[in-house]
Enzyme design. Sequence first.
Site, PDB file in Angstrom:
ATOM      1  N   LYS A  49       0.878   4.126  11.239  1.00 25.12           N
ATOM      2  CA  LYS A  49      -0.054   2.222  11.967  1.00 25.12           C
ATOM      3  C   LYS A  49       2.210   1.599  11.291  1.00 25.12           C
ATOM      4  O   LYS A  49       0.826   0.239  11.662  1.00 25.12           O
ATOM      5  CB  LYS A  49      -0.786   2.170  10.913  1.00 25.12           C
ATOM      6  CG  LYS A  49      -2.697   3.071  11.597  1.00 25.12           C
ATOM      7  CD  LYS A  49      -3.882   2.106  10.867  1.00 25.12           C
ATOM      8  CE  LYS A  49      -4.159   2.545   9.823  1.00 25.12           C
ATOM      9  NZ  LYS A  49      -4.103   4.607   9.544  1.00 25.12           N
TER      10      LYS A  49
ATOM     11  N   HIS B 285      40.000  -4.999  13.601  1.00 26.53           N
ATOM     12  CA  HIS B 285      39.507  -5.385  12.341  1.00 26.53           C
ATOM     13  C   HIS B 285      39.104  -5.269  11.210  1.00 26.53           C
ATOM     14  O   HIS B 285      38.606  -4.934  10.226  1.00 26.53           O
ATOM     15  CB  HIS B 285      37.876  -4.491  13.084  1.00 26.53           C
ATOM     16  CG  HIS B 285      37.589  -4.764  13.884  1.00 26.53           C
ATOM     17  ND1 HIS B 285      36.623  -5.977  13.822  1.00 26.53           N
ATOM     18  CD2 HIS B 285      36.661  -3.874  14.931  1.00 26.53           C
ATOM     19  CE1 HIS B 285      36.076  -5.675  15.541  1.00 26.53           C
ATOM     20  NE2 HIS B 285      35.999  -4.422  16.456  1.00 26.53           N
TER      21      HIS B 285
ATOM     22  N   LYS C  94       4.345  -1.500  -2.368  1.00 24.39           N
ATOM     23  CA  LYS C  94       3.602  -0.634  -1.338  1.00 24.39           C
ATOM     24  C   LYS C  94       4.031   0.017   0.378  1.00 24.39           C
ATOM     25  O   LYS C  94       4.064   1.004   0.310  1.00 24.39           O
ATOM     26  CB  LYS C  94       2.436  -1.501  -0.976  1.00 24.39           C
ATOM     27  CG  LYS C  94       1.054  -0.632  -0.530  1.00 24.39           C
ATOM     28  CD  LYS C  94       0.821   0.678  -1.059  1.00 24.39           C
ATOM     29  CE  LYS C  94      -0.270   1.876  -0.091  1.00 24.39           C
ATOM     30  NZ  LYS C  94      -0.804   1.776   1.201  1.00 24.39           N
TER      31      LYS C  94
ATOM     32  N   SER D 196      -3.341   1.419  -3.034  1.00 28.63           N
ATOM     33  CA  SER D 196      -2.966   2.173  -2.363  1.00 28.63           C
ATOM     34  C   SER D 196      -4.402   3.735  -3.105  1.00 28.63           C
ATOM     35  O   SER D 196      -4.261   3.655  -4.273  1.00 28.63           O
ATOM     36  CB  SER D 196      -1.562   3.499  -2.650  1.00 28.63           C
ATOM     37  OG  SER D 196      -1.766   4.892  -2.372  1.00 28.63           O
TER      38      SER D 196
ATOM     39  N   LEU E 268     -15.604  -6.348   3.936  1.00 31.57           N
ATOM     40  CA  LEU E 268     -16.230  -5.070   3.631  1.00 31.57           C
ATOM     41  C   LEU E 268     -15.863  -4.014   5.068  1.00 31.57           C
ATOM     42  O   LEU E 268     -17.313  -3.064   4.162  1.00 31.57           O
ATOM     43  CB  LEU E 268     -17.189  -5.952   3.345  1.00 31.57           C
ATOM     44  CG  LEU E 268     -17.339  -7.235   2.250  1.00 31.57           C
ATOM     45  CD1 LEU E 268     -19.414  -7.027   1.861  1.00 31.57           C
ATOM     46  CD2 LEU E 268     -16.648  -5.815   0.883  1.00 31.57           C
ATOM     47  N   ALA E 269     -14.900  -3.503   4.845  1.00 28.38           N
ATOM     48  CA  ALA E 269     -15.164  -2.516   5.481  1.00 28.38           C
ATOM     49  C   ALA E 269     -14.476  -1.616   4.430  1.00 28.38           C
ATOM     50  O   ALA E 269     -14.862  -2.192   3.793  1.00 28.38           O
ATOM     51  CB  ALA E 269     -13.735  -2.686   6.831  1.00 28.38           C
TER      52      ALA E 269
ATOM     53  N   GLU F 254       5.649   8.581   1.446  1.00 32.35           N
ATOM     54  CA  GLU F 254       4.278   8.761   1.513  1.00 32.35           C
ATOM     55  C   GLU F 254       4.815   9.777   3.169  1.00 32.35           C
ATOM     56  O   GLU F 254       4.337  10.982   3.059  1.00 32.35           O
ATOM     57  CB  GLU F 254       3.029   8.415   1.849  1.00 32.35           C
ATOM     58  CG  GLU F 254       2.272   8.992   2.302  1.00 32.35           C
ATOM     59  CD  GLU F 254       1.057   7.393   2.753  1.00 32.35           C
ATOM     60  OE1 GLU F 254       0.722   6.994   1.579  1.00 32.35           O
ATOM     61  OE2 GLU F 254       0.755   7.405   3.810  1.00 32.35           O
TER      62      GLU F 254
ATOM     63  N   HIS G 250       6.173   2.844  -1.146  1.00 31.05           N
ATOM     64  CA  HIS G 250       5.377   3.954  -1.431  1.00 31.05           C
ATOM     65  C   HIS G 250       4.930   4.714   0.244  1.00 31.05           C
ATOM     66  O   HIS G 250       5.118   5.664   0.220  1.00 31.05           O
ATOM     67  CB  HIS G 250       3.786   3.188  -1.915  1.00 31.05           C
ATOM     68  CG  HIS G 250       2.791   4.243  -1.872  1.00 31.05           C
ATOM     69  ND1 HIS G 250       2.072   4.546  -0.891  1.00 31.05           N
ATOM     70  CD2 HIS G 250       2.158   5.158  -2.844  1.00 31.05           C
ATOM     71  CE1 HIS G 250       0.981   5.575  -0.821  1.00 31.05           C
ATOM     72  NE2 HIS G 250       1.122   6.124  -2.843  1.00 31.05           N
ATOM     73  N   ASN G 251       4.701   3.879   0.775  1.00 27.84           N
ATOM     74  CA  ASN G 251       3.645   4.466   2.287  1.00 27.84           C
ATOM     75  C   ASN G 251       5.276   5.288   3.089  1.00 27.84           C
ATOM     76  O   ASN G 251       5.197   6.244   3.733  1.00 27.84           O
ATOM     77  CB  ASN G 251       3.528   3.474   3.504  1.00 27.84           C
ATOM     78  CG  ASN G 251       2.101   3.092   2.772  1.00 27.84           C
ATOM     79  OD1 ASN G 251       2.217   3.312   1.753  1.00 27.84           O
ATOM     80  ND2 ASN G 251       1.061   3.271   4.094  1.00 27.84           N
TER      81      ASN G 251
HETATM   82  C1  6PG Z   1      -1.982   4.672   1.118  1.00 26.01           C
HETATM   83  C2  6PG Z   1      -1.770   4.692   2.118  1.00 26.01           C
HETATM   84  C3  6PG Z   1      -2.281   3.477   3.763  1.00 26.01           C
HETATM   85  C4  6PG Z   1      -1.975   4.057   4.315  1.00 26.01           C
HETATM   86  C5  6PG Z   1      -1.998   5.550   5.437  1.00 26.01           C
HETATM   87  C6  6PG Z   1      -1.578   5.463   7.401  1.00 26.01           C
HETATM   88  O1  6PG Z   1      -1.526   4.219   0.424  1.00 26.01           O
HETATM   89  O2  6PG Z   1      -3.650   4.431   0.390  1.00 26.01           O
HETATM   90  O3  6PG Z   1      -0.785   5.113   2.290  1.00 26.01           O
HETATM   91  O4  6PG Z   1      -1.959   2.573   2.943  1.00 26.01           O
HETATM   92  O5  6PG Z   1      -2.491   3.448   6.075  1.00 26.01           O
HETATM   93  O6  6PG Z   1      -1.470   5.919   4.462  1.00 26.01           O
HETATM   94  O7  6PG Z   1      -0.999   5.164   7.019  1.00 26.01           O
HETATM   95  P1  6PG Z   1      -0.179   6.312   8.811  1.00 26.01           P
HETATM   96  O8  6PG Z   1      -1.597   5.868   9.754  1.00 26.01           O
HETATM   97  O9  6PG Z   1       0.996   4.959   9.081  1.00 26.01           O
HETATM   98  O10 6PG Z   1       0.044   7.274   8.419  1.00 26.01           O
END
Ligand code: 6PG
Length: 476
Positions: A260, A452, A182, A128, A10-11, A189, A185-186
């Site tokens: 991350k 090759h 997902k 997300s 529950l963070a 992003e 997606h990142n």
């Molecule tokens: C989301 C985001 C999330 C992610 C952040 C941070 O879809 O809500 O992608 O899941 O944790 O974007 O990512 P970084 O710390 O790697 O930039």
Amino acid sequence: EKAQIGVTGLAVMGRNLARNLARNGFSVALHNRSQARTDALVAEFGSEGTFVPSTDLAGFVESLEQPRKVIIMVKAGAPTDAVIDELVPLLDKGDIVVDAGNAHFADTRRREAALRDQGLHFVGSGVSGGEEGALNGPSIMPGGSPESYAALEPMLTKISAHVNGEPCCVHVGPDGAGHFVKMLHNGIEYADMQLIAEAYDLLRHVLDLSPAELADVFRDWNTGDLESFLIEITAEVLSQTDPTAGGPFVDIVLDQAEQKGTGRWTVQSALDLGIPVSGMAEAVFARSLSGDVVRREAAAGVLPGPASPKADVDRDAFIEDVRHALYSSKLVAYAQGFDAIRAASEEYGWNIDLGAMATIWRGGCIIRARFLDRIKEAYDRNADLPSLLVDDYFRDAVASGQEAWRRVVATAATVGVPAPGFSAALSYYDGLRAERLPAALIQGLRDLFGAHTYRRVDRDGSYHLEWSGDRSESTQ
Ligand code: 6PG
């Protein structure tokens, strides 16, 4: 009275998902390793719906109606395995475990197989939209068995974001499919943010615009094709001033981008699949470079470059050029992202509906954008589209912007402002459309130094030339 669904962990993300479920009328069992979080949730938000708190995992499992639906929202990796290991012995056949964290899809495949062996369903689901999305409507990307999705669907589609009445939640496919999407997606992003940062950097240095003026540029862009959450919040960040320093907020932030890991995973997975995702790769590398203080300090003021980044260009024309460069590069990043999803879907037998993925991302998530409708339409027109870039809409969009895009990349190189995202995207585009690539020369070199072999344009088969002998050609 038993709860319909439970959340353990529950963070902030778990808490907000639990509140979202409760606000939508579902009764929610609660558990957290340290009880203080559970108590705080009930004390602060207990009036939002029906919460059933438990102090330990056994009580939590006991408080759920069967077949149980348990959402785990803890850190990816070992913490997720620890919770699963503790949870599984308490469950009964047919129960459903949902991992809503940012897990690596390979971990999800492993966990799904392990739980399936024990008669349990494991659903690796991408979620997300950050804290705000989790509370008010995220984009949800669930992967797992069709039966488990059927059981979860009424709840997930109710709590997800909606666009034009459609939920931003679709069953992605079996086992790791949801977490793979997902992850992509990142990756997108990361690419999107890198391209936005390059646009900002170029406009700021070449035209000498202030962050406040740039906020207006992004606000204006947000009324057109580029309309998206990330462009909107770029204007917000750029217009922020720092109360202590008195100047633009963006100028007091340390210029080292952290990560991350999901962007890096995307690129690693794409390398394994053999799919070029250069936009995402450059975005990850640019973050790494920004954080590489030792080498940046050694090079700054030492390595020569142009005297000033200011260029003698027309202000409005250059802004429009950069807008085209940003949009075209973004289309490349999405095309590459969808290529990676298609390749993974084939590799793992996921049978992912690419158009539906665009639907999931239209609302709730970080990359939500107007043009995702265009992606959906492109796959509706042709489900087997080889690349988004060859769809009529995308081809025309790049066709109308490509000269501007080339000018921007050329200007960036001339004035010495790094634009790895813009230029890598343009190189990919030119590589994709080339009638003939210099790969032929690479094949010749490989055959010369390592035998090759190469294939010919005029005959089938593999060939080798006796480079150190009479240069006769043999079939291999
Ligand atoms: C989301 C985001 C999330 C992610 C952040 C941070 O879809 O809500 O992608 O899941 O944790 O974007 O990512 P970084 O710390 O790697 O930039």
